[in-house]
Design an enzyme around this catalytic site. Structure first.
Site, mmCIF file in Angstrom:
data_model
loop_
_atom_site.group_PDB
_atom_site.id
_atom_site.type_symbol
_atom_site.label_atom_id
_atom_site.label_comp_id
_atom_site.label_asym_id
_atom_site.label_seq_id
_atom_site.Cartn_x
_atom_site.Cartn_y
_atom_site.Cartn_z
ATOM 1 C CG ASP A 1 4.599 -103.843 -4.120
ATOM 2 O OD1 ASP A 1 5.570 -103.359 -3.522
ATOM 3 O OD2 ASP A 1 3.547 -104.188 -3.545
ATOM 4 C CE1 TYR B 1 -0.577 -107.111 -0.545
ATOM 5 C CE2 TYR B 1 0.707 -107.092 -2.548
ATOM 6 C CZ TYR B 1 0.211 -106.437 -1.450
ATOM 7 O OH TYR B 1 0.491 -105.103 -1.287
ATOM 8 C CE LYS C 1 4.396 -104.195 -0.047
ATOM 9 N NZ LYS C 1 3.545 -104.893 -1.025
ATOM 10 C CG HIS D 1 2.517 -105.555 4.512
ATOM 11 N ND1 HIS D 1 2.187 -106.608 3.692
ATOM 12 C CD2 HIS D 1 1.797 -104.506 4.059
ATOM 13 C CE1 HIS D 1 1.299 -106.209 2.791
ATOM 14 N NE2 HIS D 1 1.037 -104.932 3.002
#
Ligand code: A2P
Length: 283
Positions: free
Chosen positions: A49, A54, A79, A112
């Site tokens: 994931d 990120y 996401k 998200h």
């Protein structure tokens, strides 16, 4: 052991199989991601994931390539970030994500965070437009399943009558923070729930009840937490940068939690360990 890795799979409502434990990569930086993801795959994780925010998609992609695993045996999620909301922007964001990951397709693509009234009075339209982009990607075969993250029932309701409803809702879910209303809504509507921060960012692992139960089973508090997610029908996405903890977080299929212990954990109320909530989240 099955051929999708050493954890079980569950089926989404569109028939796609998803591994019942995923490796979460939040706070794994791009440099670390390459090694961490390869290590995770070597240890048996088959579900990875990530998210554009990120900042590690390139490293995650390199880890996947370096593992040498057959792409079809992996389940990879990313996401749409808040700045990528809207139909055209979400389609563009998806292309960037695939490019960074160096993959041909994703297994799951999520919105998200929902747009919400404190961000825009037009939040419903924003969520619907973004969702329609995900539907297009799904229908074009570029992603095998689509969903959302951090959507409360009131936000999910706005998407339920479109061509496809979300297949997944990824929410904060850990001992002491069970989000019953959202969990129940998703169950009623066949939406698979994934849990981010299933260890409460490590903060809930010192809880006395959790430790007493762990002692009884000869398991770690983290393993009990992960098992508790699974027994709730939730797919946990534990993150660890330590090889031994990554391994032990998968070793949860050789015992059962009793109903009494499950109920004791369900009744704990510790609140959200992140402090983040869709009605106030503003990044
Ligand atoms: P580390 O990366 O050093 O292992 P969450 O997935 O709920 O966000 O929690 C992640 C946090 O929990 C990280 O700080 C991680 O630290 C820690 N963690 C992960 N697995 C374990 C474990 N088995 N035992 C203790 N702490 C863990």
């Amino acid at each position: 052991m099955n051929d999708l890795g050493n954890n079980l799979t569950v089926k989404l409502y569109n028939g796609i199989e998803i591994n019942s434990i995923g490796y979460g990569t939040w706070r794994v930086n791009d440099g670390e991601a390459k090694n961490m993801v390869k290590t995770a795959i070597d240890l048996g994780y088959r579900h990875i994931d990530t998210a554009s925010i990120y900042g590690n998609e390139q490293g995650v992609g390199e880890g996947i390539k370096n593992s040498g695993i057959d792409r079809k045996k992996l389940f990879v999620t990313s996401k749409v970030w808040t700045s990528e909301r809207g139909y055209d922007k979400a389609l563009y964001a998806f292309d960037k994500t695939l490019e960074k990951l160096n993959l041909e397709y994703l297994d799951l693509y999520l919105i998200h965070w929902p747009c919400a009234p404190h961000i825009s009075s037009d939040y419903k339209r924003v969520n619907i437009d973004t969702w329609k982009a995900l539907i297009k990607l799904y229908k074009d075969g570029r992603v095998r399943s689509i969903g959302v993250s951090n959507f409360l029932p009131k936000y999910l309701n706005d998407l339920m009558d479109l061509e496809y409803r979300p297949m997944v809702n990824q929410i904060e879910f850990h001992v002491g923070y069970r989000q019953e209303e959202t969990l129940e809504f998703c169950k009623q509507n066949g939406i698979c729930v994934e849990g981010w921060s299933p260890l409460g960012r490590g903060k809930v692992l010192s809880n006395v009840t959790l430790n007493e139960i762990a002692l009884k089973y000869g398991k770690t508090p983290a393993q009990i937490s992960i098992k508790w997610c699974l027994k709730n029908g939730v797919i946990p996405l534990p993150k660890s940068s330590d090889k031994n903890r990554m391994k032990s977080n998968l070793e949860v299929f050789d015992f059962e939690l009793s109903t009494a212990d499950f109920n004791a954990l369900n009744s704990l109320n510790l609140g959200s360990s992140s402090g983040l909530h869709p009605d106030t989240f503003n990044r």
